[in-house]
Design an enzyme around this catalytic site. Structure first.
Site, PDB file in Angstrom:
ATOM      1  N   GLY A 220       2.636  -6.920  18.729  1.00  0.00           N
ATOM      2  CA  GLY A 220       1.673  -6.240  17.937  1.00  0.00           C
ATOM      3  C   GLY A 220       2.408  -6.714  16.519  1.00  0.00           C
ATOM      4  CB  CYS A 247       6.603  -9.786  20.276  1.00  0.00           C
ATOM      5  SG  CYS A 247       6.606 -10.321  18.680  1.00  0.00           S
ATOM      6  N   GLY A 291       8.048 -11.193  12.325  1.00  0.00           N
ATOM      7  CA  GLY A 291       8.859 -11.201  11.015  1.00  0.00           C
ATOM      8  C   GLY A 291      10.046 -10.250  11.066  1.00  0.00           C
ATOM      9  CE1 TYR A 292      10.341  -5.264   8.730  1.00  0.00           C
ATOM     10  CE2 TYR A 292       8.261  -6.217   9.808  1.00  0.00           C
ATOM     11  CZ  TYR A 292       9.051  -5.672   8.981  1.00  0.00           C
ATOM     12  OH  TYR A 292       8.336  -5.002   7.708  1.00  0.00           O
ATOM     13  CG  HIS A 331       4.675 -14.017  22.299  1.00  0.00           C
ATOM     14  ND1 HIS A 331       3.718 -12.984  22.356  1.00  0.00           N
ATOM     15  CD2 HIS A 331       5.186 -13.991  21.166  1.00  0.00           C
ATOM     16  CE1 HIS A 331       3.620 -12.463  21.023  1.00  0.00           C
ATOM     17  NE2 HIS A 331       4.722 -12.962  20.565  1.00  0.00           N
ATOM     18  CG  ASP A 333       2.174 -13.959  26.435  1.00  0.00           C
ATOM     19  OD1 ASP A 333       3.211 -13.230  26.043  1.00  0.00           O
ATOM     20  OD2 ASP A 333       1.253 -14.091  25.700  1.00  0.00           O
TER      21      ASP A 333
END
EC number: 6.3.5.5
Length: 360
Positions: A220, A247, A291-292, A331, A333
């Site tokens: 997200g 993530c 981005g984190y 990821h 996936d």
């Protein structure tokens, strides 16, 4: 032809050709280093509110097809490319990238020196940017950009509002939607799992009402520290059923266990990030979009690092020492990207089997 401007928060101005929707937008500008997979990236809800720069020099040559969506309603703010293909040649294509962006209300700009733009982002970090037609006053656009406060409720914007099923005959998995990629659903579908997708603000009590065998925390957008309710839910569930986070799910799982997260200078966004599995030394090439990151120094004794980025040693995976729970920053996936780490879905299901045996 009307020109389109890209104005950065630091005052840098790029001029290019417009494509896609004819609207002005403001968002956080980021870059993606993938050579293919632009459809999956544009439709990935993790880019909610962001202006997406593609570093590969030609984008759009194989068009848009019906199979490669990560969400039906993309929420990125804009698309920046060096060159856009106005024609598309592929047996699966349904429309051009230009036509797709027009339909979805997303503006694009081409003819930009994306190498120079990427260098600015790498040196100074992600920043606000405005995409607008050159008929507007540049000073007015700069003033508006400086005054703009980017929204923080990004996950609320993209998460499902109501629970829905993705039926299967296998294990019951509750999948929390923080900006879910469809490819995660496809991976569980391959394994015949019975999935219930639920909103981001579900409580632990509501999770258990669904009689799950395991809990999946999806990817997200945004800052994980903006979701204290999700941390409470994770704490209420862990130790009772297995947990797997990807993530954003990885960051939330880490925060729920006492770790801290920090905003990266320019993040990891691309499909060629090498990650080392610490226990075995195995190297996987992974798809990443974050981005984190989790601060390694903040990790409690209950969490052990399982994966790290080869280049900058970013924490890319953790595992709980006492409970059946783990998470990864990348990821597995893919979609797009390499499938090196898809085995992690199997490890999650094996963890569920083991937990069933030991908890009887």
């Amino acid at each position: 032809m009307t020109k389109r401007l890209l104005i950065l928060e630091d005052g840098t101005i790029f001029e290019g050709e417009p494509f896609g929707a004819d609207i002005d937008v403001t968002g956080e500008i980021v870059f993606n280093t993938g050579m293919t997979g632009y459809q999956e990236s544009i439709t990935d809800q993790s880019y909610n509110g962001q202006i997406l720069t593609f570093t590969y020099p030609l984008i759009g040559n194989y068009g848009i097809n019906r199979d490669d969506y990560e969400s039906i309603s993309p929420t990125c703010k804009g698309v920046v490319v060096s060159e856009v293909s106005r024609l598309a040649s592929n047996w699966r294509k349904q429309m051009t990238l230009d036509a797709f962006l027009k339909i979805k209300g997303i503006p694009g700009i081409s003819g930009i020196d994306t190498r120079a733009l990427t260098k600015i982002i790498r040196q100074h970090g992600t920043m606000k940017a405005t995409m607008a037609d050159d008929g507007d006053s540049i000073q007015h656009l700069k003033d508006q950009l400086r005054a703009t406060v980017l929204p923080t409720n990004t996950i609320e914007q993209v998460s499902t509002k109501t629970a829905y099923p993705a039926p299967g005959i296998g294990k019951n998995i509750v999948l929390v939607d923080f900006g879910l990629k469809h490819s995660i659903l496809r991976e569980f579908s391959k394994r015949q799992c019975n999935i219930t997708v639920v909103p981001f603000n579900i409580t632990a009590e509501e999770v258990f009402q669904l009689n799950p065998d395991g809990l999946m925390l999806s990817n997200g957008p945004g800052n994980p520290e903006d979701l204290p309710e999700a941390l409470d839910m994770i704490r209420g569930v862990q130790g009772k059923i297995p947990i797997f986070g990807i993530c954003m799910g990885h960051q939330l799982f880490s925060l729920a266990n006492g770790a801290k997260t920090c905003k990266m200078t320019f993040g990891h966004r691309g499909f060629n990030h090498a990650v080392r599995e610490i226990a075995t030394g195995r190297i996987d090439f992974t798809s990443q979009n974050h981005g984190y990151a989790v601060e390694r120094s903040s990790l409690p004794d209950t969490l052990m690092v399982t994966h790290e980025d080869i280049n900058d040693k970013t924490v890319e995976g953790v595992k709980h020492r006492d409970f059946p729970a783990f998470s990864v920053q990348f990821h597995p996936d893919a979609a797009p990207g390499p499938h090196d780490a898809s085995y992690l879905f199997d490890e999650f299901l094996e963890m569920i089997d083991s937990w069933r045996c030991t908890s009887k």
